[in-house]
Motif scaffolding. Structure first.
Motif, mmCIF file in Angstrom:
data_model
loop_
_atom_site.group_PDB
_atom_site.id
_atom_site.type_symbol
_atom_site.label_atom_id
_atom_site.label_comp_id
_atom_site.label_asym_id
_atom_site.label_seq_id
_atom_site.Cartn_x
_atom_site.Cartn_y
_atom_site.Cartn_z
ATOM 1 N N ARG A 148 -11.376 6.858 19.799
ATOM 2 C CA ARG A 148 -12.641 6.364 20.134
ATOM 3 C C ARG A 148 -12.460 5.252 20.831
ATOM 4 O O ARG A 148 -12.775 3.989 20.599
ATOM 5 N N GLN A 149 -11.942 5.380 21.924
ATOM 6 C CA GLN A 149 -11.906 4.408 23.271
ATOM 7 C C GLN A 149 -12.962 4.615 24.181
ATOM 8 O O GLN A 149 -12.905 5.872 24.501
ATOM 9 N N VAL A 150 -13.794 3.673 24.369
ATOM 10 C CA VAL A 150 -14.893 3.776 25.382
ATOM 11 C C VAL A 150 -14.316 4.353 26.695
ATOM 12 O O VAL A 150 -14.673 5.351 27.440
ATOM 13 N N ALA A 151 -12.970 3.947 26.952
ATOM 14 C CA ALA A 151 -12.449 4.465 28.348
ATOM 15 C C ALA A 151 -12.152 5.899 28.452
ATOM 16 O O ALA A 151 -11.993 6.424 29.549
ATOM 17 N N ALA A 152 -12.298 6.596 27.392
ATOM 18 C CA ALA A 152 -11.944 8.002 27.344
ATOM 19 C C ALA A 152 -13.335 8.851 27.711
ATOM 20 O O ALA A 152 -13.077 10.054 28.173
ATOM 21 N N TRP A 153 -14.356 7.998 27.815
ATOM 22 C CA TRP A 153 -15.629 9.067 27.892
ATOM 23 C C TRP A 153 -15.647 9.730 29.177
ATOM 24 O O TRP A 153 -15.921 10.848 29.298
ATOM 25 N N PRO A 154 -15.471 9.017 30.276
ATOM 26 C CA PRO A 154 -15.388 9.522 31.681
ATOM 27 C C PRO A 154 -14.438 10.892 31.898
ATOM 28 O O PRO A 154 -14.607 11.678 32.749
ATOM 29 N N VAL A 155 -13.317 10.423 31.245
ATOM 30 C CA VAL A 155 -12.223 11.753 31.372
ATOM 31 C C VAL A 155 -12.713 12.793 30.499
ATOM 32 O O VAL A 155 -12.764 13.960 31.216
ATOM 33 N N LEU A 156 -13.273 12.700 29.106
ATOM 34 C CA LEU A 156 -13.736 14.045 28.394
ATOM 35 C C LEU A 156 -14.868 14.567 29.271
ATOM 36 O O LEU A 156 -15.077 15.727 29.188
ATOM 37 N N LEU A 157 -15.800 13.646 29.863
ATOM 38 C CA LEU A 157 -16.974 14.120 30.516
ATOM 39 C C LEU A 157 -16.557 15.063 31.640
ATOM 40 O O LEU A 157 -16.924 16.085 31.958
ATOM 41 N N CYS A 158 -15.478 14.504 32.398
ATOM 42 C CA CYS A 158 -14.858 15.430 33.536
ATOM 43 C C CYS A 158 -14.355 16.876 33.062
ATOM 44 O O CYS A 158 -14.699 17.939 33.738
#
Length: 456
Positions: A148-158
């Motif tokens: 639950r780290q916001v920085a992970a969002w673009p990585v997961l979306l990629c």
């Protein structure tokens, strides 16, 4: 009184081998030890003295602090044939170091290795995760979301959007599901809405389910009905919408003299009621009395109150609070800002004006006169967002006649739009110069219908 002797520490060398009848009782004894020094166990795993068997990990994982669990993950990452089940068994804590390590592993994304050397010439630690077996990537993607780290969002979306093997995209979607509450809401809705149209129903259907878990889910789910979905996904969407029934709506409008309702408003309410499957009523500010509560509400229902007013004039500042107080005696009222303040409405208005604009001519927005600093700030904002010039236009016969002549003058090249939702004296008198009111313009009408349909 003599203290009881401490129980001897159980060591890795004493662990019975797999298949031995004594192994399970021995592991139970290890689990029940008040304190367990993880160091000799981690060292034995790293040295290859012990195998990372499931039963042993089930005991050790409960006793590992965040640094120890990260140490075990780093060892696992170096194995030539890593067990895909180990990370989820070991990584139980949410901590910054583990989250950073996961992000480091997955941030390169699922792209090509991009190295001139053959994979066999590179050490395993130098390979990006995309060059490892799919099961390894699939093991870490859900855990990245679990941190639950916001920085992970673009990585997961990629990973979710990449043209890669379906198991990897499903693992990324599981990561999105685990951290659902922390991702940027607008980007999350956009990403999941796009995924709902995916060719793989096993990705599209869970995307619909995740949208249904968001607060105010109808706003995200309703637009999906206008997309081409797999039949099974469309059926699931129908079930999710049925589980979130729409509440009754009261649309507060200006109306005409004597409470008369313009035809375009009546048609809007009727179509909206069919779309929502719930009562929709109009209350005209010019009417003597509001509609009966019995026509709109059932016991225990929440009433959605939507002011279809375009300006922050006296009706918004004074009449609306009184209307809310009236309906609060019958139901819990969820009231929305006046329509003119909705960003999507302002964007749609800007598009309508752009379609009317002529070269080197700033379009005009004709509006009822307003007073006070709030109105001035609103009109300044509206001009900035629409690119139009707002002109106060009293409804007096003398002023309208003068304006009609002005707008009809050959020297005037700027197009004009009436800031009126439905027919009124302004549009009646100036229809040839400014055209029909806003609800008679297809683009604006469809936008408003879609926005109102998606309300709770």
């Amino acid at each position: 009184m003599a203290l009881a002797p401490l129980a001897p520490q159980l060591m890795p060398a004493d662990l019975p081998p797999s298949g031995c009848a004594d192994r399970w009782p021995w592991l139970q004894q290890l689990r029940s030890q008040p304190e367990l020094d993880a160091e000799p166990w981690l060292a034995a795993l790293e040295a290859g003295i012990l195998r990372a068997d499931q039963d042993l990990l089930a005991v050790l994982a409960e006793r590992l602090d965040p640094p120890a669990q990260l140490r075990l993950l780093r060892w696992w990452r170096q194995q030539p044939d890593p067990d895909p089940g180990l990370p989820s068994q070991v990584l139980r804590h949410r901590d910054g170091a583990s989250a950073a390590w996961l992000l480091e592993q997955l941030a390169p994304g699922p792209g090509a290795l991009g190295s001139p050397l053959p994979l066999s010439a590179l050490p395993l630690s130098a390979l990006p995760l995309s060059a490892l077996p799919q099961v390894v990537s699939a093991a870490l993607l859900p855990l990245l979301g679990h941190q639950r780290q916001v920085a992970a969002w673009p990585v997961l979306l990629c990973w979710l959007e990449a043209p890669i093997a379906t198991p990897l995209r499903r693992a990324a979607l599981e990561g999105v599901a685990r951290g659902l509450s922390v991702w940027p809401r607008s980007q999350l809705v956009e990403g999941l809405s796009a995924l709902a149209s995916d060719l793989d129903p096993q990705l599209a259907a869970p995307a619909v389910d995740l949208l249904a878990r968001l607060p105010g889910a109808r706003r995200a789910l309703v637009p999906l009905r206008r997309r081409r979905l797999d039949p099974r996904v469309a059926e699931r969407l129908g079930r999710r919408l049925a589980a979130t029934p729409a509440q009754p709506l009261l649309l507060v409008v200006h109306g005409r003299a004597g409470g008369q309702l313009p035809a375009e408003l009546v048609a809007l309410a009727a179509e909206l009621e069919c779309r929502r499957g719930a009562p929709v009523r109009l209350q005209a500010l010019s009417a003597a009395a509001p509609p009966p509560a019995s026509e709109l509400l059932q016991p225990g229902q929440v009433l959605g109150l939507v002011p279809l007013l375009l300006l922050p004039g006296g009706h918004v500042r004074h009449d609306l609070p009184a209307i809310v107080r009236h309906w609060s005696a019958f139901a819990r009222v969820q009231h929305w800002p006046f329509l003119g303040a909705w960003p999507r409405w302002q964007a749609a208005l800007a598009m309508e004006l752009a379609g009317l604009a002529m070269q080197d001519a700033r379009p005009l927005l004709l509006h009822h006169p307003l007073e006070g600093p709030l109105a001035a700030r609103y009109l300044t904002t509206l001009e900035r967002r629409t690119g139009a010039h707002c002109i106060a236009t009293p409804y007096s016969a003398e002023h309208l006649a003068e304006l009609k002549l002005t707008l009809a003058a050959p020297a005037l090249t700027a197009p004009a739009l009436p800031l009126a939702l439905a027919a009124n004296r302004l549009t009646d008198q100036l229809v040839e110069q400014v055209g029909p009111p806003l609800l008679q313009r297809p683009g604006l009408r469809q936008l408003l219908l879609a926005e109102l349909e998606a309300l709770p």
